[in-house]
Each structure stands twice: as structure tokens, then as C-alpha cells.
Design a protein around this motif. Sequence first.
Motif, PDB file in Angstrom:
ATOM      1  N   ARG A  86     -50.733  -8.256   9.711  1.00 27.23           N
ATOM      2  CA  ARG A  86     -50.579  -8.701  11.104  1.00 27.23           C
ATOM      3  C   ARG A  86     -49.511  -7.869  11.819  1.00 27.23           C
ATOM      4  O   ARG A  86     -49.698  -7.443  12.959  1.00 27.23           O
ATOM      5  N   LYS A  89     -50.865  -4.357  12.407  1.00 23.35           N
ATOM      6  CA  LYS A  89     -51.876  -4.346  13.471  1.00 23.35           C
ATOM      7  C   LYS A  89     -51.208  -4.378  14.848  1.00 23.35           C
ATOM      8  O   LYS A  89     -51.658  -3.705  15.770  1.00 23.35           O
ATOM      9  N   ASN A  90     -50.134  -5.133  14.973  1.00 20.17           N
ATOM     10  CA  ASN A  90     -49.424  -5.229  16.253  1.00 20.17           C
ATOM     11  C   ASN A  90     -48.640  -3.960  16.587  1.00 20.17           C
ATOM     12  O   ASN A  90     -48.331  -3.716  17.743  1.00 20.17           O
ATOM     13  N   GLU A  93     -51.401   1.470  17.761  1.00 28.92           N
ATOM     14  CA  GLU A  93     -52.108   1.510  19.035  1.00 28.92           C
ATOM     15  C   GLU A  93     -53.564   1.931  18.889  1.00 28.92           C
ATOM     16  O   GLU A  93     -54.384   1.634  19.751  1.00 28.92           O
ATOM     17  N   GLU A  95     -57.164   1.717  18.287  1.00 31.54           N
ATOM     18  CA  GLU A  95     -58.040   0.541  18.220  1.00 31.54           C
ATOM     19  C   GLU A  95     -58.929   0.546  16.968  1.00 31.54           C
ATOM     20  O   GLU A  95     -59.210  -0.505  16.395  1.00 31.54           O
ATOM     21  N   GLN A  98     -56.776  -0.594  14.200  1.00 29.23           N
ATOM     22  CA  GLN A  98     -56.538  -2.035  14.373  1.00 29.23           C
ATOM     23  C   GLN A  98     -57.738  -2.839  13.892  1.00 29.23           C
ATOM     24  O   GLN A  98     -57.573  -3.878  13.243  1.00 29.23           O
TER      25      GLN A  98
END
Length: 176
Positions: A86, A89-90, A93, A95, A98
Motif C-alpha cells: 500500500r 503504491k502511494n 506515479e 499507473e 500501481q
Amino acid sequence: MDSLQCFTFLLGVYVASLGLICATTYIPENLREDIKKVKEHIKIDKRVFGNPVFLRHLENLDSKYQVGLQKLLVHEILDTYTTILRTMKNNIENESVQLSIANIEGAIGVLDKKFLKYKDVKSTLQELWAIKTGDLTMQKKALMELMAVYQKASLLVHKTNENQRKRRQALQRQLL
């Protein structure tokens, strides 16, 4: 074919099939690809890392702990991975990466659901670790409960010893 050749052939087939069984992987190909994508994005250099973080806790797991404790430990490791993923993932950048992390997190979540009952044990342990042992009121409460707790612990040890004795006896009967 004489009996020795036949035996050797069958032994070879057995060893080969055993190798296939042991080589079975439980990691789906799409999960492997997602992990590989994240590793490539993070640019992991194996030479930088010394001691493993999680694998050292899983070494000789079968010989160290009973199945229930093994599952509790694995649940905690999976829970920690979820937190790590988590955070990653945050902080990323890209995508596509992610999405791969989300897929990995989802797969870990599905696997961790198999260990759901161990969340209760975890919260119980956290409550026990949070007890303020230096607090006089807590010490008095603990003393009030000590005989009952000791009785339950003794009974559990007795049951465990009794079960081990029964297993030994059953094994001895099978060998005879």
C-alpha cells in the motif's frame, strides 16, 4: 528386462515424478509478471541486501512450530506485505506499476483470507502486549486471576501431553 532393470526404471520414473510434484508452484503466471514488473521498476540490486526480512522467519517453519503457529506467523507476514505494498503504491506515479502492485495486493489479500481466524489471535496478543505491567491496579487484577489462568495453562499442557502420548501409542501399534 530383468528385475533389476525394471526396478531401476521404476525408481527413475518415481524420482522424476517426485521432482515434478516438488516443483509445483502455487504462484499464478500473471502474479509472477506483476511482481517482475514492480521489481524492474524499483530496480532491485540483490547485492545491496544482506539478511532477508521475511524468509529467515520461514526457514525450518515445520520443525519449529505447530501448524496453528505457522499460520499465525504467515498471516502476520502477509499482513505486513499488504502494508508495504500500500505504501509503495502511494509513492509510485507510474499507473501501470500501481496496477501491478494492486494486483499483487489483491492476490495476497485472497491468500490471507485463508488465515482470517488468526486476526483474532493477533488482536488478543496486541491487547496482552499493551497491558501496563508496572501499574499497581493491573498487578492486583492479575493476582486476582492468577489461579484461574494457571489452572487453564496447566490443563492445556496436560491435554497436549495426553495427545502426544496417544499419538505415540497409535504409532507404536501401527509399527507392530
